[in-house]
Design a protein around this motif. Structure first.
Motif, mmCIF file in Angstrom:
data_model
loop_
_atom_site.group_PDB
_atom_site.id
_atom_site.type_symbol
_atom_site.label_atom_id
_atom_site.label_comp_id
_atom_site.label_asym_id
_atom_site.label_seq_id
_atom_site.Cartn_x
_atom_site.Cartn_y
_atom_site.Cartn_z
ATOM 1 N N ILE A 212 8.852 43.931 -21.258
ATOM 2 C CA ILE A 212 7.919 43.702 -20.359
ATOM 3 C C ILE A 212 8.777 43.092 -19.150
ATOM 4 C CG2 ILE A 212 6.204 41.478 -19.984
ATOM 5 C CD1 ILE A 212 5.269 42.139 -22.820
ATOM 6 N N SER A 213 9.780 42.425 -19.385
ATOM 7 C CA SER A 213 10.447 41.822 -18.320
ATOM 8 C C SER A 213 10.986 42.694 -17.457
ATOM 9 C CB SER A 213 11.803 40.900 -18.727
ATOM 10 O OG SER A 213 10.947 39.715 -19.341
ATOM 11 N N HIS A 214 11.618 43.953 -18.104
ATOM 12 C CA HIS A 214 12.421 45.010 -17.401
ATOM 13 C C HIS A 214 11.409 45.800 -16.373
ATOM 14 C CE1 HIS A 214 15.085 48.380 -17.067
ATOM 15 N NE2 HIS A 214 14.374 49.139 -17.406
ATOM 16 N N ALA A 215 10.150 46.068 -17.116
ATOM 17 C CA ALA A 215 8.979 46.488 -16.240
ATOM 18 C C ALA A 215 8.817 45.883 -14.951
ATOM 19 C CB ALA A 215 7.767 46.828 -17.222
ATOM 20 N N TRP A 216 8.572 44.472 -15.292
ATOM 21 C CA TRP A 216 8.483 43.381 -14.009
ATOM 22 C C TRP A 216 9.475 43.794 -13.036
ATOM 23 C CZ3 TRP A 216 10.947 39.578 -11.695
ATOM 24 C CH2 TRP A 216 10.156 38.679 -10.820
ATOM 25 N N TYR A 217 10.900 43.721 -13.443
ATOM 26 C CA TYR A 217 11.924 43.809 -12.606
ATOM 27 C C TYR A 217 11.669 45.210 -11.818
ATOM 28 C CZ TYR A 217 14.906 40.032 -14.316
ATOM 29 O OH TYR A 217 15.540 38.761 -14.520
ATOM 30 N N LYS A 218 11.504 46.277 -12.370
ATOM 31 C CA LYS A 218 11.563 47.508 -11.864
ATOM 32 C C LYS A 218 10.313 47.407 -10.787
ATOM 33 C CE LYS A 218 12.054 51.130 -14.465
ATOM 34 N NZ LYS A 218 12.116 52.101 -15.507
ATOM 35 N N GLU A 219 8.995 46.856 -11.093
ATOM 36 C CA GLU A 219 7.951 46.816 -10.163
ATOM 37 C C GLU A 219 8.594 45.986 -9.056
ATOM 38 O OE1 GLU A 219 4.758 45.838 -12.628
ATOM 39 O OE2 GLU A 219 4.646 47.414 -13.708
ATOM 40 N N THR A 220 9.033 45.070 -9.382
ATOM 41 C CA THR A 220 9.168 43.963 -8.174
ATOM 42 C C THR A 220 10.200 44.039 -7.168
ATOM 43 O OG1 THR A 220 8.351 42.103 -9.855
ATOM 44 C CG2 THR A 220 9.584 41.360 -7.851
ATOM 45 N N PHE A 221 11.435 44.741 -7.842
ATOM 46 C CA PHE A 221 12.471 44.933 -6.882
ATOM 47 C C PHE A 221 12.678 46.619 -6.770
ATOM 48 C CE2 PHE A 221 13.405 40.873 -8.949
ATOM 49 C CZ PHE A 221 13.504 40.283 -7.828
ATOM 50 N N SER A 222 12.594 47.049 -5.551
ATOM 51 C CA SER A 222 12.790 48.592 -5.353
ATOM 52 C C SER A 222 14.146 49.074 -5.602
ATOM 53 C CB SER A 222 12.227 49.054 -3.858
ATOM 54 O OG SER A 222 13.088 48.390 -2.941
ATOM 55 N N SER A 223 15.090 48.118 -5.490
ATOM 56 C CA SER A 223 16.681 48.439 -5.639
ATOM 57 C C SER A 223 17.306 48.037 -6.777
ATOM 58 C CB SER A 223 17.273 47.717 -4.557
ATOM 59 O OG SER A 223 16.940 46.180 -4.526
ATOM 60 N N TYR A 224 16.316 47.938 -7.835
ATOM 61 C CA TYR A 224 16.662 47.452 -9.179
ATOM 62 C C TYR A 224 17.452 48.560 -9.701
ATOM 63 C CZ TYR A 224 16.693 45.188 -13.458
ATOM 64 O OH TYR A 224 16.822 44.426 -14.898
ATOM 65 N N PRO A 225 18.597 48.417 -10.465
ATOM 66 C CA PRO A 225 19.600 49.345 -10.869
ATOM 67 C C PRO A 225 18.909 50.449 -11.797
ATOM 68 C CG PRO A 225 20.607 47.311 -10.940
ATOM 69 C CD PRO A 225 19.282 46.992 -10.744
ATOM 70 N N PRO A 226 18.975 51.569 -11.671
ATOM 71 C CA PRO A 226 17.937 52.479 -12.503
ATOM 72 C C PRO A 226 18.469 53.230 -13.674
ATOM 73 C CG PRO A 226 19.196 53.705 -10.646
ATOM 74 C CD PRO A 226 19.574 52.380 -10.269
#
Length: 303
Positions: free
Chosen positions: A279-293
């Motif tokens: 759930i946190s991982h999904a939130w990070y990816k939705e919130t930060f476009s530059s999140y490490p892929p």
């Protein structure tokens, strides 16, 4: 006093095992509903699933009944005091200093005719649990910087207390009466478990320090978030959850030969922390476009 338990799938039928099983299934189903079935959010099933799974930064709309996430400290105040009392109680029972086992009476445990294990392993796990909860209390008081906006539901709050109350009786459920257990001696598994526990505890603590420093030194305001870097954050979004499961895994290495119930607790911790990590991982990816892929959610390189 009764002797023997009924066994299902190799686990004794106890109050604690029933709760661990129910909670694991409930949280697993809630994640399945939220992320696979994805029902209409106005549907009662969707509302319930989100209510059970969302808290902290992943809880978008706080409710009037929610409590601050910083109230986590209450769990650890209780857990440290309770674990110390249980540690003294178990040590006294092992030495046969007293015969009254209030833990067994409160949680409906009884002597078993399939008693296994040794006193050293029981006391060692209880000591490690006390160290872990003391560390968490220290982190909540002096390390973590909680957002004023981070909330949890009353159910999450109450469950936090119940969770820590259930751990010591889970530990001793299959080991009664304790004074009849052999003293035990250090085995290879004990040394492996202690080293692993220390490494996992370092990862756990270092991850909380990195998260706190985002707000203390990293330029993030108290109520905002950033992308954590360094340490195990280079591999997973939630290394503190991964390390928490490792801590229970290494205690399981100590106690498993005599306490199969610990596997139910380990399974619960794996389910709940993997769910929270995803759930946190999904939130990070939705919130930060530059999140490490390439960063995973919970388990390096896999999940």
């Amino acid at each position: 006093m009764e002797t023997g338990y009924d066994y299902v799938a190799g686990l004794p039928v106890t109050l604690m095992n029933g709760i661990w099983f129910i909670m694991s299934c409930l949280l697993g189903l809630a994640y399945l509903v939220n992320h696979v079935i994805k029902p209409d959010e106005r549907n009662w099933l969707g509302i319930l699933a989100k209510y059970l799974m969302q808290y902290g930064k992943a809880k978008p709309v706080p409710q009037p009944t929610d409590v601050p996430k910083r109230f986590f400290v209450h769990f650890y105040i209780l857990a440290v005091i309770y674990n110390l009392v249980c540690l003294v109680t178990l040590f006294g029972l092992c030495q046969n200093w007293w015969s009254h086992n209030w833990i067994a009476n409160v949680f409906f445990l009884h002597d078993t005719n399939q008693q296994t294990g040794d006193q050293l392993s029981v006391i060692m796990v209880m000591v490690l649990l006390t160290i872990h909860t003391s560390k968490r209390l220290y982190e909540c008081l002096f390390v973590s910087v909680f957002s004023k906006n981070a909330k949890m539901t009353p159910i999450h709050y109450l469950w936090g207390f119940v969770y820590y109350l259930l751990i010591p009786p889970t530990l001793i459920a299959e080991c009664l009466p304790l004074h009849k257990l052999p003293n035990g001696s250090f085995q290879v598994r004990h040394y492996i478990a202690i080293v692993g526990f220390c490494i996992a505890s370092y990862i756990h603590h270092n991850s909380h320090v990195i998260l706190a420093n985002l707000r203390k030194k990293g330029g993030c305001k108290q109520d905002s978030h950033g992308i954590p870097q360094k340490g195990m954050f280079e591999y997973v979004s939630c290394p503190h959850y991964f390390a928490e499961v490792l801590i229970y895994l290494f205690t399981a290495i100590i106690i498993f030969p005599q306490c199969h119930s610990w596997l139910a607790l380990l399974a619960y911790n794996t389910v709940v922390h993997a769910n929270m990590a995803m759930i946190s991982h999904a939130w990070y990816k939705e919130t930060f476009s530059s999140y490490p892929p390439k960063r995973k959610a919970f388990f390096p390189h896999l999940l």
